[in-house]
Design a protein around this motif. Structure first.
Motif, PDB file in Angstrom:
ATOM      1  N   GLU A  14       0.828  -1.206   0.000  1.00 30.34           N
ATOM      2  CA  GLU A  14       0.000   0.000   0.000  1.00 30.34           C
ATOM      3  C   GLU A  14       0.862   1.255   0.000  1.00 30.34           C
ATOM      4  N   PHE A  17       2.138   1.977  -3.449  1.00 30.47           N
ATOM      5  CA  PHE A  17       1.019   2.471  -4.247  1.00 30.47           C
ATOM      6  C   PHE A  17       0.751   3.941  -3.919  1.00 30.47           C
ATOM      7  N   TYR A  48      -6.114   8.625  -3.864  1.00 22.86           N
ATOM      8  CA  TYR A  48      -5.475   7.358  -3.490  1.00 22.86           C
ATOM      9  C   TYR A  48      -6.464   6.470  -2.730  1.00 22.86           C
ATOM     10  N   MET A  51      -8.923   4.632  -4.884  1.00 22.83           N
ATOM     11  CA  MET A  51      -8.328   3.482  -5.562  1.00 22.83           C
ATOM     12  C   MET A  51      -8.162   2.313  -4.595  1.00 22.83           C
ATOM     13  N   LYS A  55      -9.837  -1.800  -4.245  1.00 18.16           N
ATOM     14  CA  LYS A  55      -9.067  -3.001  -3.883  1.00 18.16           C
ATOM     15  C   LYS A  55      -9.680  -3.697  -2.669  1.00 18.16           C
ATOM     16  N   GLN A  65      -0.410  -3.765  -6.733  1.00 10.95           N
ATOM     17  CA  GLN A  65      -1.266  -2.609  -6.503  1.00 10.95           C
ATOM     18  C   GLN A  65      -1.507  -1.755  -7.748  1.00 10.95           C
ATOM     19  N   ALA A  66      -0.466  -1.506  -8.501  1.00 11.39           N
ATOM     20  CA  ALA A  66      -0.591  -0.542  -9.598  1.00 11.39           C
ATOM     21  C   ALA A  66       0.386  -0.831 -10.718  1.00 11.39           C
ATOM     22  N   TRP A 100     -10.507   0.339 -15.553  1.00 12.15           N
ATOM     23  CA  TRP A 100      -9.568   0.564 -14.466  1.00 12.15           C
ATOM     24  C   TRP A 100      -9.486   2.037 -14.103  1.00 12.15           C
ATOM     25  N   GLN A 101      -9.235   2.282 -12.846  1.00  7.18           N
ATOM     26  CA  GLN A 101      -9.023   3.644 -12.379  1.00  7.18           C
ATOM     27  C   GLN A 101      -7.631   4.084 -12.800  1.00  7.18           C
ATOM     28  N   ASN A 120      -4.754   1.446 -11.465  1.00  2.00           N
ATOM     29  CA  ASN A 120      -5.110   0.489 -10.419  1.00  2.00           C
ATOM     30  C   ASN A 120      -5.202  -0.883 -11.063  1.00  2.00           C
ATOM     31  N   CYS A 121      -4.519  -1.868 -10.509  1.00  2.08           N
ATOM     32  CA  CYS A 121      -4.511  -3.215 -11.091  1.00  2.08           C
ATOM     33  C   CYS A 121      -5.827  -3.961 -10.891  1.00  2.08           C
TER      34      CYS A 121
END
Length: 174
Positions: A14, A17, A48, A51, A55, A65-66, A100-101, A120-121
């Motif tokens: 985190e 990210f 943040y 996003m 998750k 994460q990204a 995706w964001q 964002n994954c």
């Protein structure tokens, strides 16, 4: 031609990210020109958190994460592509990631103008992880290059656009 490349880093935690989002949007004590897709614009911490909320909703806090991408422009392109134009291109590139964001920021702090993209994954639509093969990345790079080239050409004075158009026509006919 602008260069669109993937940054080969694994943002697993985190903190990684969060730092990436902050780096992309917030630089040297000020907020860069920035944009977002599927994220409400506001303060960087809020973007943040939105996003991370996706998750958490899909229980994907422990996965990658990204993804981080950079679109950079040459000195020649910077004669016509200014930061606001780069921001406009950033929105078009973000649209390449429809589920995706995406948060992105325009950086002018180096020798060349460039845009950082944080994807964002985890899909906000269905929670699926983002996946892209090397072939898909190359296709996206080609598309982004064409898009940025088009925006670059549209920013040129009309005489220069005509000249380029006639050069292309001559190249096809020749």
């Amino acid at each position: 031609m602008p260069i669109f490349k993937a940054v080969n880093e694994c943002y697993k935690g985190e903190r990684d990210f969060r730092n990436l989002v902050f780096y992309s949007v917030y630089k040297n004590g000020t907020v860069n020109l920035c944009g977002a897709q599927a994220v409400l614009m506001g303060d960087v911490q809020g973007m943040y958190r939105q996003m991370m909320d996706v998750k958490k909703y899909f229980h994907k806090e422990n996965s990658r994460q990204a993804l981080h991408y950079i679109l950079s422009f040459s000195e020649e392109e910077e004669n016509y592509i200014k930061p606001m134009e780069a921001l406009r291109i950033g929105y078009a590139v973000a649209a390449c990631f429809p589920k995706w964001q995406v948060v992105f920021g325009v950086h002018e702090d180096t020798d060349n103008l460039h845009v950082h993209f944080v994807v964002n994954c985890t899909s906000f639509v269905d929670g699926k992880a983002f996946g892209m093969s090397l072939v898909q990345l190359m296709e996206r790079q080609k598309y982004v290059g064409i898009l940025a080239e088009h925006c670059y050409e549209m920013s040129l004075p009309i005489e220069e656009r005509r000249k380029r158009m006639f050069q292309r026509i001559e190249g096809i006919a020749g």
